[in-house]
Design a protein around this motif. Structure first.
Motif, short mmCIF file in Angstrom:
data_model
loop_
_atom_site.label_atom_id
_atom_site.label_comp_id
_atom_site.label_asym_id
_atom_site.label_seq_id
_atom_site.Cartn_x
_atom_site.Cartn_y
_atom_site.Cartn_z
N THR A 1 42.15 45.56 51.58
CA THR A 1 42.94 45.42 50.36
C THR A 1 42.26 46.11 49.18
N PHE A 2 41.24 45.49 48.63
CA PHE A 2 40.64 45.95 47.38
C PHE A 2 39.98 47.32 47.51
N VAL A 3 39.14 47.50 48.53
CA VAL A 3 38.41 48.77 48.66
C VAL A 3 39.38 49.91 48.96
N ARG A 4 40.35 49.64 49.83
CA ARG A 4 41.35 50.68 50.13
C ARG A 4 42.14 51.06 48.87
N TYR B 1 34.63 51.28 53.36
CA TYR B 1 35.84 50.73 53.98
C TYR B 1 35.68 50.63 55.50
N SER B 2 35.20 51.69 56.12
CA SER B 2 35.03 51.71 57.58
C SER B 2 34.03 50.66 58.04
N VAL B 3 32.93 50.54 57.33
CA VAL B 3 31.90 49.55 57.69
C VAL B 3 32.45 48.13 57.54
N MET B 4 33.18 47.87 56.47
CA MET B 4 33.75 46.54 56.25
C MET B 4 34.75 46.17 57.33
N PHE C 1 49.67 36.18 53.44
CA PHE C 1 49.35 37.27 54.36
C PHE C 1 50.13 38.53 53.99
N ASP C 2 51.44 38.37 53.78
CA ASP C 2 52.27 39.51 53.42
C ASP C 2 51.91 40.04 52.04
N PHE C 3 51.64 39.13 51.11
CA PHE C 3 51.31 39.51 49.74
C PHE C 3 50.05 40.37 49.68
N ALA C 4 49.04 39.98 50.44
CA ALA C 4 47.76 40.70 50.38
C ALA C 4 47.72 41.96 51.24
N LEU C 5 48.29 41.88 52.43
CA LEU C 5 48.07 42.94 53.42
C LEU C 5 49.28 43.79 53.74
N LYS C 6 50.45 43.41 53.24
CA LYS C 6 51.67 44.15 53.57
C LYS C 6 52.32 44.68 52.30
N PRO C 7 53.35 45.53 52.44
CA PRO C 7 53.96 46.15 51.26
C PRO C 7 54.63 45.18 50.29
N SER C 8 55.09 44.04 50.78
CA SER C 8 55.76 43.07 49.92
C SER C 8 55.40 41.66 50.35
N GLY D 1 44.91 39.48 47.10
CA GLY D 1 46.18 40.08 46.68
C GLY D 1 46.26 40.22 45.17
N ILE D 2 45.83 39.20 44.44
CA ILE D 2 45.83 39.24 42.98
C ILE D 2 44.87 40.32 42.47
N LEU D 3 43.67 40.35 43.03
CA LEU D 3 42.68 41.35 42.60
C LEU D 3 43.18 42.77 42.85
N THR D 4 43.81 42.97 43.99
CA THR D 4 44.24 44.31 44.39
C THR D 4 45.48 44.77 43.64
#
Length: 239
Positions: A30-33, A55-58, A101-108, A228-231
């Motif tokens: 999320t955040f790093v990407r 990102y890859s290491v994380m 889950f959707d909020f942080a990792l998905k488009p919506s 999700g909020i941070l990103t």
């Protein structure tokens, strides 16, 4: 007292290891990407390359989390006094976690194309429950296992049928910690470096450790909301 009981790793220690590596994984996803996609970062080749490496290491570190959660699920099933209550609790947190889950990792915030990992674990738990109910009826047990794989595929859960298959393998090989770890590592070998998770699992001493049950349940949706909020809000505001 053998050496594992004296110097081994408790269940709560494994849980902390799992949630820490999971947090690192999701922070990278999320955040790093998102940070790497900021215009002022993309203009700097060095900064972009550094963030991509981070990102890859994380994400690699994060591969350790799911196998540990699967092992702990099997242990929880073997020691629970009430499987029905265990499954109900898992289902409740699967529902609670879906929007985070959707909020942080998905488009919506509503994304039916993928369901959170609690659903994968729940299906695995139900499969184990079904296997024990059908004890001695091998054909029916096999059908229950296949049904679990199909359910995870149809519902599009995180890790899909491969995650349920890992749970099944860990349960079937539960009588030997060595074989259980080797079998688990083989079952998750498609996602390197995930097999390394079975190194700490091998040193599990069979003790529960700290009793922080609901902390671990709530950590999953809570950390997704935070990321999700941070990103999606804090990072763009500063950018």
């Amino acid at each position: 007292m053998n050496w594992k009981e004296k110097f081994g790793i408790s269940g709560s220690t494994l849980k902390f290891l799992a949630i820490i590596t999971m947090f690192i994984d999701h922070a990278g996803a999320t955040f790093v990407r998102a940070l790497a996609r900021q215009p002022y970062i993309r203009t700097s080749t060095e900064s972009l390359a550094l963030l991509n490496n981070i990102y890859s290491v994380m994400r690699d570190i994060g591969r350790l989390a799911f196998p540990i959660f699967c092992f702990l699920l099997v242990e929880g099933f073997l020691h629970t006094r009430d499987v029905k209550k265990y499954a109900s609790r898992m289902f409740l947190f699967a529902l609670i976690s879906e929007i985070p889950f959707d909020f942080a990792l998905k488009p919506s915030w509503f994304y039916p194309g993928k369901q959170n990992v609690y659903f994968t674990l729940l299906i695995g738990l139900l499969v184990l429950w079904g296997i024990t109910i059908c004890q001695g009826r091998i054909v029916i047990q096999l059908l229950v296992m296949i049904a679990g794989l199909l359910a995870a595929t149809v519902l599009k859960t995180d890790y899909s049928y491969k995650g349920v298959f890992l749970i099944e393998v860990l349960y079937l090989l539960r009588f030997s910690k060595l074989y259980q770890c080797l079998g688990g590592a083989a079952a998750i070998s498609w996602e390197l470096p995930a097999p390394a998770a079975f190194l700490p699992v091998y040193f599990y001493n069979g003790k529960r450790g700290l009793s922080l049950k609901y902390f671990f349940y709530w950590f999953y949706p809570a950390h997704l909301v935070l990321l999700g909020i941070l990103t999606k809000y804090v990072l763009p505001a500063f950018a």
